[in-house]
Scaffold this motif. Structure first.
Motif, PDB file in Angstrom:
ATOM      1  N   GLY A 536       0.710  -1.298  -0.191  1.00  0.00           N
ATOM      2  CA  GLY A 536       0.034  -0.161   0.048  1.00  0.00           C
ATOM      3  C   GLY A 536       0.707   1.201   0.148  1.00  0.00           C
ATOM      4  N   VAL A 537       2.114   1.156  -0.465  1.00  0.00           N
ATOM      5  CA  VAL A 537       3.248   2.570  -0.421  1.00  0.00           C
ATOM      6  C   VAL A 537       3.626   2.476  -1.761  1.00  0.00           C
ATOM      7  N   PRO A 538       2.653   3.002  -2.822  1.00  0.00           N
ATOM      8  CA  PRO A 538       3.254   3.397  -4.304  1.00  0.00           C
ATOM      9  C   PRO A 538       4.263   4.230  -4.370  1.00  0.00           C
ATOM     10  N   ASP A 539       5.048   4.248  -5.583  1.00  0.00           N
ATOM     11  CA  ASP A 539       5.848   5.255  -5.895  1.00  0.00           C
ATOM     12  C   ASP A 539       7.016   5.691  -5.050  1.00  0.00           C
ATOM     13  N   ALA A 540       7.548   4.765  -4.217  1.00  0.00           N
ATOM     14  CA  ALA A 540       8.295   4.956  -3.232  1.00  0.00           C
ATOM     15  C   ALA A 540       9.865   5.220  -3.823  1.00  0.00           C
ATOM     16  N   ALA A 541      10.556   6.292  -3.330  1.00  0.00           N
ATOM     17  CA  ALA A 541      11.661   6.567  -3.838  1.00  0.00           C
ATOM     18  C   ALA A 541      12.831   5.843  -3.217  1.00  0.00           C
ATOM     19  N   VAL A 542      13.458   4.815  -4.053  1.00  0.00           N
ATOM     20  CA  VAL A 542      14.429   4.065  -3.466  1.00  0.00           C
ATOM     21  C   VAL A 542      15.780   4.371  -4.084  1.00  0.00           C
ATOM     22  N   GLU A 543      16.700   4.281  -2.949  1.00  0.00           N
ATOM     23  CA  GLU A 543      18.315   4.303  -3.280  1.00  0.00           C
ATOM     24  C   GLU A 543      19.166   3.136  -2.679  1.00  0.00           C
ATOM     25  N   VAL A 544      19.977   3.213  -3.234  1.00  0.00           N
ATOM     26  CA  VAL A 544      21.093   2.141  -3.063  1.00  0.00           C
ATOM     27  C   VAL A 544      21.927   2.631  -1.940  1.00  0.00           C
ATOM     28  N   VAL A 545      22.101   2.157  -0.728  1.00  0.00           N
ATOM     29  CA  VAL A 545      23.000   2.592   0.413  1.00  0.00           C
ATOM     30  C   VAL A 545      24.233   1.807   0.359  1.00  0.00           C
ATOM     31  N   GLU A 546      24.406   0.483   0.022  1.00  0.00           N
ATOM     32  CA  GLU A 546      25.631  -0.202   0.009  1.00  0.00           C
ATOM     33  C   GLU A 546      25.665  -1.430  -1.179  1.00  0.00           C
ATOM     34  N   ALA A 547      26.716  -1.483  -1.754  1.00  0.00           N
ATOM     35  CA  ALA A 547      27.023  -2.344  -3.151  1.00  0.00           C
ATOM     36  C   ALA A 547      28.283  -3.000  -2.989  1.00  0.00           C
ATOM     37  N   ASP A 548      28.549  -4.318  -2.716  1.00  0.00           N
ATOM     38  CA  ASP A 548      29.816  -4.925  -2.750  1.00  0.00           C
ATOM     39  C   ASP A 548      29.915  -5.831  -3.821  1.00  0.00           C
ATOM     40  N   LEU A 549      30.863  -6.263  -4.291  1.00  0.00           N
ATOM     41  CA  LEU A 549      31.205  -7.455  -5.283  1.00  0.00           C
ATOM     42  C   LEU A 549      32.695  -7.857  -4.870  1.00  0.00           C
ATOM     43  N   PHE A 550      32.587  -9.444  -4.764  1.00  0.00           N
ATOM     44  CA  PHE A 550      33.809  -9.932  -4.289  1.00  0.00           C
ATOM     45  C   PHE A 550      34.029 -11.078  -5.355  1.00  0.00           C
ATOM     46  N   ALA A 551      35.124 -11.266  -5.872  1.00  0.00           N
ATOM     47  CA  ALA A 551      35.621 -12.199  -6.769  1.00  0.00           C
ATOM     48  C   ALA A 551      36.060 -13.612  -5.948  1.00  0.00           C
ATOM     49  N   THR A 552      35.418 -14.614  -6.503  1.00  0.00           N
ATOM     50  CA  THR A 552      35.714 -16.015  -5.648  1.00  0.00           C
ATOM     51  C   THR A 552      36.267 -16.912  -6.629  1.00  0.00           C
ATOM     52  N   LEU A 553      36.672 -18.098  -6.000  1.00  0.00           N
ATOM     53  CA  LEU A 553      36.959 -19.306  -6.696  1.00  0.00           C
ATOM     54  C   LEU A 553      35.927 -20.577  -6.185  1.00  0.00           C
ATOM     55  N   ASP A 554      35.342 -21.323  -7.102  1.00  0.00           N
ATOM     56  CA  ASP A 554      34.666 -22.199  -6.626  1.00  0.00           C
ATOM     57  C   ASP A 554      35.462 -23.362  -6.398  1.00  0.00           C
ATOM     58  N   ASP A 555      35.081 -24.784  -6.018  1.00  0.00           N
ATOM     59  CA  ASP A 555      35.910 -25.792  -5.623  1.00  0.00           C
ATOM     60  C   ASP A 555      36.612 -26.078  -6.902  1.00  0.00           C
ATOM     61  N   GLY A 556      36.059 -26.217  -8.099  1.00  0.00           N
ATOM     62  CA  GLY A 556      36.874 -26.487  -9.399  1.00  0.00           C
ATOM     63  C   GLY A 556      37.654 -25.599  -9.776  1.00  0.00           C
ATOM     64  N   GLY A 557      37.989 -24.432  -9.170  1.00  0.00           N
ATOM     65  CA  GLY A 557      38.910 -23.515  -9.530  1.00  0.00           C
ATOM     66  C   GLY A 557      38.474 -22.479 -10.796  1.00  0.00           C
ATOM     67  N   TYR A 558      37.208 -22.348 -10.760  1.00  0.00           N
ATOM     68  CA  TYR A 558      36.422 -21.288 -11.775  1.00  0.00           C
ATOM     69  C   TYR A 558      36.039 -20.237 -11.087  1.00  0.00           C
ATOM     70  N   GLY A 559      36.350 -19.022 -11.990  1.00  0.00           N
ATOM     71  CA  GLY A 559      35.989 -17.908 -11.100  1.00  0.00           C
ATOM     72  C   GLY A 559      34.549 -17.324 -11.138  1.00  0.00           C
ATOM     73  N   SER A 560      34.029 -16.838 -10.103  1.00  0.00           N
ATOM     74  CA  SER A 560      32.882 -15.957  -9.937  1.00  0.00           C
ATOM     75  C   SER A 560      32.599 -14.909  -9.107  1.00  0.00           C
ATOM     76  N   LYS A 561      31.451 -14.496  -9.075  1.00  0.00           N
ATOM     77  CA  LYS A 561      31.338 -13.129  -7.948  1.00  0.00           C
ATOM     78  C   LYS A 561      30.216 -13.386  -7.085  1.00  0.00           C
ATOM     79  N   ASP A 562      30.563 -12.808  -5.963  1.00  0.00           N
ATOM     80  CA  ASP A 562      29.496 -12.800  -5.076  1.00  0.00           C
ATOM     81  C   ASP A 562      29.292 -11.168  -4.822  1.00  0.00           C
ATOM     82  N   ILE A 563      27.832 -10.924  -4.855  1.00  0.00           N
ATOM     83  CA  ILE A 563      27.371  -9.693  -4.940  1.00  0.00           C
ATOM     84  C   ILE A 563      26.526  -9.193  -3.842  1.00  0.00           C
ATOM     85  N   ARG A 564      26.385  -8.056  -3.006  1.00  0.00           N
ATOM     86  CA  ARG A 564      25.459  -8.055  -2.118  1.00  0.00           C
ATOM     87  C   ARG A 564      25.026  -6.430  -2.318  1.00  0.00           C
TER      88      ARG A 564
END
Length: 577
Positions: A536-564
């Motif tokens: 019941g709260v339309p048209d809310a003005a939303v802003e990003v307050v935190e954004a993080d990206l971490f490069a990772t390696l899985d068990d097979g050695g392949y690269g990926s990204k964790d994003i929050r």
């Protein structure tokens, strides 16, 4: 054009206040206000009484005016008072963390069950969950008087499967209501998520009973408007959402006073100022910097435990107009203590034991010898303090001065500690989520019932000019009425597993290996806006307050990204009176 009308109600430990504010756009006006005693044994009566008093202030058309209210916003200290006084519900706490530190060290309460099994930091199961013991314990909890269960897994925001299984086992065995930690926050701080889930479960019944009472009283008064409740961060959420996350509103009372000062004091736009809200039971304190309240980046603090609840930087102490006086010793060396206990009103208002207000009445007896609406029966205060003083070999005025001095010393100490705690780390405000210069108060804004009785004395104790705005006695209700809606949301994206999760929404989506941080930011904003629109709260003005990206390696050695990504609607007020 027909004027809009909004209603604010603040249910405190001593009084229940209500205000009706009218006006279109950013030019609100106070049409009527009312204050009644909070009847803890009959809360519905308190709400009905304050609405009836408000209608009476509006005259013959009062009932019709209230029926046209477009929005109702509530603030209350009842939940935090229940925690402080030990009246919150008993909670069964189920914890799962897998290998590493024993999760029991983060437990709360007397009913803690550690469940074998766990996930790693990416949400991948490292050991299967075993719920047999939880089922047995949950059945016993019900018989032992436990009223609710909280289930928390260490990495549940990355994968809520174990937490959901814990909740299902607890419900099946006990039929008790269950709080799941991942539904309250997506942050990966296990101890704080434990505390957040625990307190959510502890106050949920009390919280929902309060909302049931208020909504029924509003309906009886012919008010059928959308109803919201203040959160600890100074924003407001629909009651439908607040019922699921009552922990967010445990400190709605102090938030209401902060937003009220924003609405009543345009002078807060410049420099740094300290807010003191002195009620009958407590004094709440907060800081303003360039017109915006300072926020606590570490999360709301309850009974010494940090939570994951975003909150204004505030503190409360047990000093108010109805705080009891106690005396230790006799004669010149007698020590007089004010608070933290409260046992009904002051003697001046029909109470049985002397309080801070009675002490103030004794000291001001020559200036105001008779009864008054603010001070009550001055003679009753004098007689009560004389009796207490005589029992300890003191003069009544000496006892009164010692009591007031102790109250002022407690307020001054708490104010200094709040300022030092805020300045010990980077300062952030609601209006600007970035570090600002050191906050040192240049003036004090005082609101609440005893404001007129203690203003000058507080100024001397704090060494700062102290002023009270118009309508200070109902500042909390004003703040509630004018507060804008807000909410926050966190999402996680794991490109290695191809998953995006919004824990608080219990939502999972597939994503591509090439998913980007910008895409995650857009998606977080879309999800939060859609969630608010559904509430019941339309048209809310939303802003990003935190954004993080971490490069990772899985068990097979392949690269990926964790994003929050964390986004929110910033709290604020609809206008200034």
């Amino acid at each position: 054009m027909k004027e809009s009308a909004v209603l604010g109600i603040d249910a405190g430990g001593t009084h229940t206040d209500a205000v009706l504010i009218t006006g279109n756009g950013a030019s609100p006006r106070l049409a009527a206000s009312a204050k009644v005693k909070t009847r803890h044994d009959d809360l519905p009566a308190s709400v009905r009484e304050v609405l009836a008093a408000l209608a009476g202030e509006l005259g013959g058309a009062g009932a019709a005016f209230l029926a046209e209210v477009e929005r109702v916003t509530l603030g209350t200290t009842l939940a935090v008072n229940a925690l402080v006084q030990g009246r919150a519900d008993s909670v069964g706490l189920a914890l799962s963390a897998g290998p590493g530190l024993d999760p029991a060290r983060f437990g709360l309460g007397e009913h803690v069950c550690v469940i074998p099994g766990g996930l790693d930091h990416r949400g991948v199961e490292v050991s299967p969950l075993q719920t047999d013991e939880l089922a047995r314990r949950a059945a016993r909890w019900r018989d032992e008087g436990v009223a609710a269960v909280a289930c928390v897994g260490k990495f549940s925001p990355r994968n809520p499967a174990h937490e959901r299984a814990m909740g299902a086992a607890a419900v099946k065995a006990s039929s008790l209501p269950v709080t799941l930690g991942h539904r309250l926050s997506g942050r990966l701080n296990f101890p704080r998520r434990v505390a957040t889930a625990y307190y959510n479960a502890a106050v949920q019944r009390l919280h929902n009973d309060f909302l049931d009472v208020v909504e029924a009283a509003l309906a009886d008064a012919g008010i059928h408007a959308a109803t919201r409740l203040l959160k600890a961060d100074g924003g407001a959420v629909p009651t439908s959402l607040s019922r699921r996350e009552p922990v967010q509103s445990i400190l709605s009372g102090p938030a209401a006073s902060v937003m009220g000062v924003m609405a009543l004091c345009p002078e807060t736009e410049q420099g740094c100022s300290l807010l003191l809200d002195m009620g009958g039971t407590t004094t709440d304190m907060a800081l303003f910097f360039d017109g915006s309240p300072v926020i606590d980046r570490d999360g709301m603090l309850l009974q010494g435990r940090r939570t994951l609840v975003r909150a204004l930087a505030s503190t409360s102490i047990g000093v108010g107009g109805d705080s009891l006086l106690s005396v230790d010793g006799s004669g010149r060396d007698a020590r007089v203590r004010t608070g933290p206990l409260r046992d009904g009103p002051a003697l001046a208002f029909g109470g049985a034991r002397p309080t801070l207000l009675d002490a103030l009445n004794v000291l001001d007896a020559e200036a105001a010898p008779g009864a008054s609406a603010d001070r009550g029966d001055m003679a009753a205060s004098r007689e009560g303090l004389a009796t207490l003083a005589a029992a300890h070999g003191l003069d009544a005025r000496v006892l009164a001065q010692k009591a007031v001095d102790d109250a002022l010393a407690q307020v001054a100490l708490a104010a200094r500690e709040l300022v030092e705690a805020v300045n010990a780390r980077p300062i952030y405000t609601l209006a600007a989520l970035k570090a600002v210069r050191e906050a040192r108060p240049e003036r004090v804004w005082l609101v609440g019932g005893p404001a007129d009785c203690i203003r000058e004395r507080l100024g001397a104790a704090l060494g700062l000019p102290v002023a009270s705005p118009p309508h200070a006695a109902v500042a909390n209700a004003v703040g509630a009425a004018l507060t804008l809606p807000t909410a926050g949301l966190e999402i996680y994206a794991d490109t290695g597993r191809g998953l995006l999760r919004a824990p608080a929404l219990d939502l999972e989506e597939r994503i591509s290996k090439g998913y980007t941080l910008n895409a995650a930011e857009r998606r977080a904003g879309e999800l939060l806006a859609a969630h608010l629109a559904a509430e019941g709260v339309p048209d809310a003005a939303v802003e990003v307050v935190e954004a993080d990206l971490f490069a990772t390696l899985d068990d097979g050695g392949y690269g990926s990204k964790d994003i929050r990504v964390a986004c929110q609607v910033v709290p604020g007020i609809a206008g200034r009176l």
